[in-house]
Design a protein around this motif. Structure first.
Motif: not given
Length: 426
Positions: A1-3, A241-243, A361-365, A377-380
């Protein structure tokens, strides 16, 4: 998901990226949805602020024995409370509308990918190895398999319908050998951790990797609400996910050999003969979780891991960079490895390796904590086939075909074949 913050600051770049992918502009639509949501949120915050102020004023009025003022303020607070319930519902609706819109937007391609909309516009990077040098006629895998009596499409169709295959005897063992060989290469030589993941997942897992909500028709859904995985990428990527990970843990590298299930909804009439495009197939998958600075280097490493499998098998192949229109929904850059199939006199995809940036990463938090111990930061994420086992079986069959119709077993597979050096007619 885009920011959404990035979209607010770069709406023109979003539209350019969508055009590169052959999609319609969406920036205005997204910004309008975002503005509507923020306007309602601001209205709600103003109402909450006024309610809090009025509640304090009630106490002050009561202290001054100004009971008329206190009652008027109580009436105002009660009215605000009722109105806020309606505005809160509006805020939830507006938030869902924006989230739904963002969930359908593809990832932003890197600037170095080729321009174009179809596979004809992909850029060839290199060719490796040699085509087979024998003089006898080439055959397609389904001709070879049926003549050997080891590939039965009729029996598969009778029990399951089209796009299924029954492998027997030597071919069944050869496919199993290929999968085990790939796992050993990736775990022993490449240091990737082997995982045995679930084949059934929930909505959230498929949303995290980008298959839902847009591509539900490509998936198989169970009556109890779970989904059969289309690729082990789904299970492996959702391990984080969510970690919140520590940066020093990265990169995480996973591999799995699993069945995969795809409806092939958009493939009517394509590859209907043989086992190139199946509803059920085996694949050795690789997934990497990295920090923001390492993901592009990790992509090159992942492609090298997939290439090593084909090189050890002595198969000729080429590597291509996909153009914007041919690239997957969640990818920023993709390399396809295409193996040479003599029976088709063509190169066909056997592995696809993609870097997704922080999109999944953003979609999975899923985040990582920097070495300062505070900033996150969000993972790649990256994923790639290492490789598709069924297609690799096809390639071995067609490239190792002998004049008498038998198939020689590649040397690297001999330890997995129990002494069998040649697959012959039953």
């Amino acid at each position: 998901m885009l920011d959404i913050k990035w979209i607010r600051e770069n709406p023109e770049l979003l539209d350019v990226a969508l055009l590169v992918r052959g999609a319609e502009k969406q920036a205005d639509l997204v910004l309008k949805a975002d503005e509507a949501r923020r306007s309602i949120v601001q209205k709600l915050q103003d109402m909450q602020s006024r309610r809090n102020s009025a509640s304090k004023e009630i106490g002050a009025a009561m202290g001054q024995k100004d009971f008329d003022k206190a009652e008027a303020l109580k009436t105002e607070v009660s009215k605000l409370k009722d109105e806020m319930q309606s505005v809160e519902e509006e805020a939830r609706t507006a938030d869902a509308a924006l989230s739904d819109l963002l969930a359908t937007l593809p990832n932003i391609p890197y600037s170095d990918i080729p321009e174009g909309l179809t596979e004809d516009d992909n850029r060839e990077e290199r060719k490796v190895g040699q085509k087979p040098g024998w003089n006898h006629p080439a055959k397609e895998h389904f001709e070879i398999g049926e003549e050997l009596g080891l590939m039965d499409f009729e029996a598969a169709a009778a029990m399951s319908g089209s796009r299924f295959t029954v492998l027997k005897g030597g071919l069944a063992r050869l496919e199993r050998a290929l999968g085990q060989f790939m796992l050993d290469v990736h775990t022993v030589e490449h240091g990737i951790e082997e995982i045995n993941p679930p084949l059934l997942v929930r909505d959230e897992a498929l949303f995290g990797t980008g298959q839902l909500p847009k591509f539900s028709e490509d998936l198989f859904h169970t009556t109890e609400g779970r989904w059969l995985i289309p690729t082990a990428e789904v299970s492996l990527t959702n391990l984080v996910r969510e970690q919140i990970l520590d940066q020093k843990q990265l990169p995480l590298r996973y591999t799995a050999l699993t069945p995969c299930f795809r409806s092939e909804a958009g493939s009517a009439g394509r590859d209907t003969r043989g086992m190139l495009r199946q509803h059920q197939f085996m694949k050795c998958e690789m997934v990497s979780i990295t920090d923001a600075d390492s993901s592009l280097d990790e992509l090159e490493r992942m492609v090298g891991c997939a290439e090593a499998v084909l090189q050890k098998l002595g198969l000729h192949y080429r590597v291509v960079t996909l153009c914007g229109g041919d690239m997957g929904f969640g990818a920023r850059k993709t390399y396809d490895i295409e193996v040479w199939l003599p029976g088709q006199d063509a190169y066909r995809e056997i592995s696809s390796c993609s870097v997704c940036g922080d999109f999944q990463g953003r979609r999975m938090n899923a985040r990582y904590r920097l070495e300062d111990g505070k900033t996150t930061q969000i993972v790649h994420t990256l994923n790639g086939s290492g490789v598709a086992v069924g297609r690799c079986l096809i390639a071995v069959m067609e490239n190792y075909l002998n004049e008498d119709g038998s198939i020689s077993v590649p040397d690297v597979l001999l330890p997995y074949m129990g002494g069998v050096t040649k697959i012959e007619k039953r």
